[in-house]
Enzyme design. Structure first.
Site, short mmCIF file in Angstrom:
data_model
loop_
_atom_site.label_atom_id
_atom_site.label_comp_id
_atom_site.label_asym_id
_atom_site.label_seq_id
_atom_site.Cartn_x
_atom_site.Cartn_y
_atom_site.Cartn_z
N ASP A 1 0.81 -1.22 0.00
CA ASP A 1 0.00 0.00 0.00
C ASP A 1 0.84 1.27 0.00
O ASP A 1 0.43 2.30 0.54
CB ASP A 1 -0.97 0.01 1.21
CG ASP A 1 -1.87 -1.20 1.21
OD1 ASP A 1 -2.25 -1.65 0.11
OD2 ASP A 1 -2.19 -1.71 2.30
N LYS B 1 1.81 2.15 -5.13
CA LYS B 1 2.31 1.59 -6.40
C LYS B 1 1.37 1.95 -7.55
O LYS B 1 1.81 2.33 -8.64
CB LYS B 1 2.43 0.05 -6.29
CG LYS B 1 3.45 -0.39 -5.25
CD LYS B 1 3.51 -1.90 -5.12
CE LYS B 1 2.30 -2.53 -4.44
NZ LYS B 1 2.15 -2.20 -3.01
N GLY C 1 -4.58 -4.30 -3.68
CA GLY C 1 -5.55 -3.23 -3.96
C GLY C 1 -4.76 -2.01 -4.35
O GLY C 1 -4.08 -1.42 -3.52
N HIS C 2 -4.78 -1.68 -5.63
CA HIS C 2 -3.99 -0.56 -6.14
C HIS C 2 -4.93 0.57 -6.53
O HIS C 2 -5.76 0.41 -7.41
CB HIS C 2 -3.14 -1.01 -7.34
CG HIS C 2 -2.13 -2.06 -6.97
ND1 HIS C 2 -1.32 -2.68 -7.88
CD2 HIS C 2 -1.79 -2.59 -5.77
CE1 HIS C 2 -0.54 -3.54 -7.26
NE2 HIS C 2 -0.81 -3.52 -5.98
N GLN D 1 1.82 -6.38 -3.45
CA GLN D 1 2.36 -6.55 -2.10
C GLN D 1 3.71 -5.83 -2.03
O GLN D 1 3.90 -4.87 -2.75
CB GLN D 1 2.48 -8.03 -1.69
CG GLN D 1 1.13 -8.71 -1.49
CD GLN D 1 0.46 -9.10 -2.77
OE1 GLN D 1 1.03 -9.76 -3.61
NE2 GLN D 1 -0.79 -8.70 -2.93
P1 GDP Z 1 -0.76 0.34 -3.55
O1 GDP Z 1 -1.36 -0.93 -3.07
O2 GDP Z 1 0.72 0.38 -3.32
O3 GDP Z 1 -1.11 0.68 -4.97
O4 GDP Z 1 -1.38 1.50 -2.63
P2 GDP Z 1 -2.92 1.66 -2.18
O5 GDP Z 1 -3.71 2.11 -3.33
O6 GDP Z 1 -3.40 0.45 -1.47
O7 GDP Z 1 -2.79 2.76 -1.05
C1 GDP Z 1 -2.24 4.02 -1.31
C2 GDP Z 1 -3.30 5.11 -1.00
O8 GDP Z 1 -2.66 6.35 -0.90
C3 GDP Z 1 -4.34 5.25 -2.08
O9 GDP Z 1 -5.56 5.62 -1.48
C4 GDP Z 1 -3.80 6.41 -2.94
O10 GDP Z 1 -4.82 7.10 -3.62
C5 GDP Z 1 -3.17 7.26 -1.88
N1 GDP Z 1 -2.01 8.04 -2.31
C6 GDP Z 1 -1.02 7.69 -3.18
N2 GDP Z 1 -0.07 8.63 -3.21
C7 GDP Z 1 -0.45 9.59 -2.34
C8 GDP Z 1 0.14 10.82 -1.88
O11 GDP Z 1 1.23 11.20 -2.28
N3 GDP Z 1 -0.56 11.53 -0.95
C9 GDP Z 1 -1.74 11.12 -0.45
N4 GDP Z 1 -2.34 11.87 0.46
N5 GDP Z 1 -2.32 9.98 -0.85
C10 GDP Z 1 -1.68 9.21 -1.77
P1 IMO Z 2 -0.89 -4.21 -2.24
O1 IMO Z 2 -0.47 -4.79 -3.59
C1 IMO Z 2 -0.85 -4.62 2.09
C2 IMO Z 2 -0.93 -8.69 3.71
C3 IMO Z 2 -2.15 -9.07 4.50
C4 IMO Z 2 -1.53 -10.01 5.51
C5 IMO Z 2 -0.47 -10.75 4.66
C6 IMO Z 2 -0.95 -12.09 4.13
O2 IMO Z 2 -2.17 -3.47 -2.28
O3 IMO Z 2 0.24 -3.45 -1.62
P2 IMO Z 2 -2.59 -12.75 2.14
O4 IMO Z 2 -4.05 -12.49 1.96
O5 IMO Z 2 -1.72 -12.21 1.05
O6 IMO Z 2 -2.28 -14.19 2.44
O7 IMO Z 2 -2.22 -11.95 3.50
O8 IMO Z 2 -0.18 -9.89 3.59
N1 IMO Z 2 -1.19 -8.18 2.34
C7 IMO Z 2 -1.11 -6.89 2.00
N2 IMO Z 2 -0.88 -5.79 2.76
N3 IMO Z 2 -0.99 -4.51 0.76
C8 IMO Z 2 -1.19 -5.59 -0.02
O9 IMO Z 2 -1.20 -5.53 -1.37
C9 IMO Z 2 -1.30 -6.86 0.60
N4 IMO Z 2 -1.53 -8.11 0.16
C10 IMO Z 2 -1.43 -8.91 1.24
O10 IMO Z 2 -2.75 -7.96 5.11
O11 IMO Z 2 -0.84 -9.29 6.48
MG MG Z 3 -2.86 -1.60 -1.77
#
Ligand code: GDP
Ligand code: IMO
Ligand code: MG
Length: 414
Positions: free
Chosen positions: A13, A16, A40-41, A217
């Site tokens: 998270d 990416k 979840g991207h 991840q």
């Molecule tokens: P990922 O799994 O690495 O793609 O990241 P996620 O989407 O799960 O979580 C990142 C969250 O931060 C999302 O809600 C993005 O919209 C938000 N986000 C990304 N870059 C920034 C930033 O520079 N500032 C803020 N405030 N939010 C951001």
């Molecule tokens: P993105 O791509 C954050 C974590 C789960 C748990 C561990 C194992 O959005 O960054 P699983 O269901 O994969 O067997 O769970 O890994 N986990 C993540 N945490 N971002 C993710 O993906 C994750 N995918 C799995 O919360 O701790």
């Molecule tokens: Mg994510």
């Protein structure tokens, strides 16, 4: 050109999705090579927000082709659900015939096992990722290519259910009837059949194009190199992206590591710099640190430069995107972990196998305000600039991108 990789350096998270979207216009093909719909991207374009789970983030760029490669565990139901948001997929999405098929019973096994683990639960996403990879490793999984010969797939499933019936019973999971499975698989074949491809050949035939590997991840969740057993079930690091996509190692050109300006983790396991006080709460609220996939609140804390350096080396990062700097706006002080201290009072400057009993040694930086939305390095508050320059030194890698907001253009490119 060959392939570049975007890889998470922390516990996921990091943002990416935002960086994949930002750079996707330079690429012809975007590839997911490991993980599944545990990812979840989030991509924010204008006022619209997209949360992608299995679908590569290149889908938001009209010119890119998207590939779900061999290393991914694919839930046909989930990818069909995601496809429906983006119209006709023919020619836009290719799914590897070698990818592992994730079915509903995998999710049921995942959830039942988490319950049994009680207080030792991993805190998985409950999506069936671990059980699907376990079947792959024990060579009993169906692959996506099996959707093209349903009679044969059902024979394999019959053997699988026979072999595992004691286990299913122990976990309290009903074995689905083969008739139901036939209908289910037929439905998947109807919707996915024309997208199933030998993606190894597809990528090799296009190796002179610009290919982007989209990591899911992150490094500290890697099955071998993360905080085992509190990890996911795939190799999330750069070498895993190669195995999972069949991109030959020497075709990997640039590795972009993604890290937040602080640290979060969702799920259980060690987290040395976790902040249980008001700063951690401030970061959670301001950064909206709640899971994209499960909605769970993320645990929050300070940037861990020891873990950061470890991740930079494991992935051989060429450059870093430092995300969510704006979330730290308004804090009086910002801390960075520069060493760990063990129970004997000795300081450690590397990321050890076992993190138990280690405490953070912090360097404290003066805080700042108003980095939000800034797009030029010189326009960032002076203290924020100092913080970034210090991080670069600590993790030994240039920070090329600095994200100051969720939107595509809220980014400093140095
Ligand atoms: P990922 O799994 O690495 O793609 O990241 P996620 O989407 O799960 O979580 C990142 C969250 O931060 C999302 O809600 C993005 O919209 C938000 N986000 C990304 N870059 C920034 C930033 O520079 N500032 C803020 N405030 N939010 C951001
Ligand atoms: P993105 O791509 C954050 C974590 C789960 C748990 C561990 C194992 O959005 O960054 P699983 O269901 O994969 O067997 O769970 O890994 N986990 C993540 N945490 N971002 C993710 O993906 C994750 N995918 C799995 O919360 O701790
Ligand atoms: Mg994510």
């Amino acid at each position: 050109m060959a392939a570049d990789l975007i890889v998470g350096l922390q516990w996921g998270d990091e943002g990416k999705g935002k960086i994949v979207d930002l750079v996707a216009k330079h690429y012809d093909i975007v590839v997911r090579s490991q993980g599944g719909h545990n990812a979840g991207h989030t991509v924010v374009i204008g006022d619209k927000k997209y949360a992608l789970h299995l679908m590569p983030s290149g889908i938001l760029n009209d010119n890119a082709i998207n590939v779900i490669a061999n290393g991914v565990v694919v839930s046909p139901a989930k990818i069909i659900e995601e496809m429906e948001k983006f119209g006709d997929m023919k020619g836009r999405l290719f799914i590897s015939d070698k990818a592992t098929m994730l079915l509903d019973y995998h999710a049921q096994i995942d959830q039942a096992k988490e319950k049994l683990r009680g207080k030792n639960a991993i805190g998985t996403t409950g999506r069936g990722i671990g059980p699907a990879y376990a079947d792959k490793i024990t060579r009993t999984a169906l692959r996506i290519g099996d959707l093209l010969d349903i009679d044969n797939a059902l024979e394999k499933l019959e053997d699988y259910f026979e072999m595992n019936k004691g286990y299913f019973e122990y976990l309290g999971i009903n074995i689905p009837s083969l008739d139901d499975m036939r209908n289910e698989l037929q439905g998947y074949q109807d919707k996915l059949g024309e997208l199933i491809t030998d993606t190894t050949k597809l990528l090799w035939d296009n190796i002179d194009k610009n290919i982007l590997l989209e990591g899911a991840q992150a490094t500290l969740l890697d099955i071998d190199h993360g905080t085992y057993p509190y990890v996911t079930s795939s190799n999330t690091i750069a070498s895993g992206a190669l195995t999972g996509s069949a991109i030959p190692p020497k075709q990997l050109k640039k590795v972009i590591g993604i890290a937040k300006a602080y640290l979060t983790r969702v799920g259980n396991g060690p987290f040395i710099t976790e902040d249980f006080g008001k700063d951690g709460e401030y970061i959670r609220e301001k950064g909206f640190e709640f899971g994209t996939t499960t909605g769970r609140p993320r645990r929050c804390g300070w940037f861990d430069a020891i873990a950061g350096k470890y991740a930079v080396t494991l992935n051989s990062c060429d450059e870093i995107a430092l995300m969510k700097l704006d979330v730290l706006d308004g804090l009086k002080e910002v801390k960075v972990c520069v060493a760990y201290e063990n129970e004997k009072g000795e300081q450690i400057d590397y990321f050890p196998t076992n993190l138990d009993g280690l405490k953070p040694v912090y360097k404290t930086f003066a805080g700042w305000d108003k980095s939000a939305g800034v797009t030029k390095f010189e326009e960032l508050p002076k203290n924020a600039q100092e913080y970034i320059l210090a991080l670069e030194k600590l993790i030994n890698c240039p920070i090329k991108y600095i994200a100051t907001g969720a939107k595509r253009d809220e980014t400093v490119i140095r």
